[in-house]
Design an enzyme around this catalytic site. Structure first.
Site, PDB file in Angstrom:
ATOM      1  N   GLY A 102       0.799  -1.224   0.000  1.00 16.04           N
ATOM      2  CA  GLY A 102       0.000   0.000   0.000  1.00 16.04           C
ATOM      3  C   GLY A 102       0.824   1.263   0.000  1.00 16.04           C
ATOM      4  O   GLY A 102       0.270   2.372  -0.043  1.00 16.04           O
ATOM      5  N   GLU A 108       4.652   2.563   8.707  1.00 10.68           N
ATOM      6  CA  GLU A 108       4.240   1.304   9.328  1.00 10.68           C
ATOM      7  C   GLU A 108       5.368   0.699  10.149  1.00 10.68           C
ATOM      8  O   GLU A 108       5.137   0.176  11.248  1.00 10.68           O
ATOM      9  CB  GLU A 108       3.780   0.315   8.254  1.00 10.68           C
ATOM     10  CG  GLU A 108       2.432   0.677   7.633  1.00 10.68           C
ATOM     11  CD  GLU A 108       2.056  -0.213   6.476  1.00 10.68           C
ATOM     12  OE1 GLU A 108       0.856  -0.299   6.174  1.00 10.68           O
ATOM     13  OE2 GLU A 108       2.958  -0.819   5.857  1.00 10.68           O
TER      14      GLU A 108
END
EC number: 5.3.1.6
Length: 232
Positions: A102, A108
């Site tokens: 993504g 992240e």
């Protein structure tokens, strides 16, 4: 296997992850379809009175968290993250991950390693005997001299490196960087590869998540399976 089936498996994994959430926690909120299921499930907890705060890994996640009633901490805060929850593109038997499909891999990874506990949610198709082959390794690079950086990655990995595009233009991460997807037949030693890649100037971060995942929750046709990492 239909997309509807996979969505159901992701949803069941997300609902199982709610067992790790307690009132007053600060949560790291991942990006992607499985993380979306988890955030929407959190919304029901918040609506029932649970107090939660979150750290978002993307604008998309921030928007969804806001709609779900989750108060987000400022990006520049020092976050006391209790639990981070995210999906993965591939998971090997040693809990090594490939993430970044993504395009949010940098944020992240920052959130994952900042958390006391990192929980990974996947459907069973994401489990693989080894990383690579069916999914390219995303690598975030700065735009300056990116072709030279890509050439160095190709030389190191002996693999095809492709600049990620979106709507006919180079894909830009929220940090303004580029992503090159590295198509490797097999990653036998993810830790060694990750270390070697970080020696190439221009690389910001890789999509290899090593020794990060503490809990793996897998949605399968037979039900949800939960695994806990064991480390020395």
């Amino acid at each position: 296997m239909s997309d509807t089936d996979l969505s159901a498996y992701k949803r069941s994994a997300a609902l199982t992850a709610l067992d790790y959430v307690k009132d007053g926690m600060v949560l790291g909120l991942g990006t992607g379809s499985t993380a979306k299921e988890f955030i929407m499930a959190l919304g029901t907890k918040v609506a029932a009175g649970m107090k939660l705060r979150g750290v978002s890994t993307s604008r998309e996640t921030a928007t969804l968290a806001d709609r779900s009633g989750i108060v987000l901490l400022d990006d520049n805060d020092h976050w006391p993250i209790d639990v981070a929850v995210d999906g993965a593109d591939q998971v090997d038997p040693s809990f090594n991950l490939i993430k970044g499909g993504g395009g949010a891999l940098l944020k992240e990874k920052i959130v994952a390693v900042s958390a006391k506990q990192f929980i990974v949610l996947i459907d069973y198709t994401k489990r693989v005997p080894f990383l690579g082959k069916t999914f390219p390794l995303p690598i975030e690079v700065i735009s300056f001299g990116w072709r030279n950086t890509a050439r160095a990655i190709e030389a190191l990995t002996r693999s095809r490196v492709v600049l990620r595009e979106q709507a006919g233009a180079p894909f830009r991460t929220e940090s303004g960087n580029l992503i090159v997807d590295t198509h490797m037949a097999r990653i036998d030693n993810p830790r060694e590869l990750d270390a070697a890649l970080h020696h190439i100037p221009g690389i910001v971060e890789t999509g290899l998540f090593i020794d990060c995942a503490d809990v793996l929750i897998v949605g399968t046709p037979q039900g949800v399976e939960t695994y806990h990492a064991t480390r020395p």
